[in-house]
Scaffold this active site. Sequence first.
Site, PDB file in Angstrom:
ATOM      1  N   SER A  19      27.760  97.322 -72.058  1.00  0.00           N
ATOM      2  CA  SER A  19      29.218  96.614 -71.029  1.00  0.00           C
ATOM      3  C   SER A  19      28.811  95.925 -69.805  1.00  0.00           C
ATOM      4  CB  SER A  19      29.826  97.900 -71.267  1.00  0.00           C
ATOM      5  OG  SER A  19      31.682  97.977 -70.213  1.00  0.00           O
ATOM      6  N   TYR A  74      31.925 106.448 -68.537  1.00  0.00           N
ATOM      7  CA  TYR A  74      31.362 105.585 -69.118  1.00  0.00           C
ATOM      8  C   TYR A  74      30.905 104.159 -68.471  1.00  0.00           C
ATOM      9  CZ  TYR A  74      32.398 101.594 -72.507  1.00  0.00           C
ATOM     10  OH  TYR A  74      32.331 100.147 -73.459  1.00  0.00           O
TER      11      TYR A  74
END
Length: 256
Positions: free
Chosen positions: A148, A161
């Site tokens: 990410s 996350y």
Amino acid sequence: MAGILDLFRLDGKVAIVTGSNRGLGQAMAVALAQAGADIVGATQSAASPDTEAAIKAAGRRYVHVQADLSSLEPVPRIVDAAVRELGGVDILVNNAGIIRRCDAIDFSEADWDAVMDLNLKSLFFLSQAVARRFLEQGRGGKIVNIASLLSFQGGIRVPSYTAAKGGVKGLTMALANEWAKHGITVNGIAPGYMVTDNTAMLRADEKRSADILARIPAGRWGEPSDLAGAVVFLASAASGYMNGHTMAVDGGWLGR
Ligand code: NAD
């Protein structure tokens, strides 16, 4: 001698893609099939008819394994299905992932564990199980981890996350270091802001959505199909000397 485009071909290969039922996983599974691979899709839900139809339209086989990767229980079943039904495994795309949004000050242990278990722990142990199979087969293999922008940046209101995706980038290097000598490459893709369920809440927030769009040099959010070229490259012989690297496909976001 093989031409350059032949290096990207995946004919006769078998790819496991987690989270192949929608979003980025679906687009990557279809891209790998179009490049020649048969696909094992592992998702917690029932098989997606759309994914299956697109893979069959590409002339490839699709095997679905119902697998809730919030625990390690499905890990051996996924590898067994690839071996039993498609004869082995050559490519693993670790795509399944979730996100939980809450201010760090109020963040719960449940939201921490859910994200870490799926996005990092299962990714590691599925990679380990597939790499053991690669070693048995003795012909190397390709692992592609979906990281990410938050492997590189801190993000806002998504602490588990960010921790997990930072871990994915680190593991990508760690596993490449150990497994490169066996002809295994382990690389990552860091997608930018893409139009999928993962970003539905962000896109529903008019101000956040506009702020994000204004910062993307490409001037648009990414579509799942924007990852097709990157995943085929990292899953193919074309990336044979690339290892431990996480590359962004982000419309220019990180360079800004
Ligand atoms: P999505 O929510 O549409 O897809 C998530 C996928 O994970 C689904 O296919 C789902 O079936 C699977 N999944 C969820 N829980 C699971 C479980 N318990 N067991 C097995 N599979 C499970 O969102 P997406 O954007 O397609 O996300 C795919 C990956 O891309 C994730 O790892 C996500 O973190 C990452 N990513 C997305 C973006 C983005 O902007 N959309 C950006 C960077 C990274």
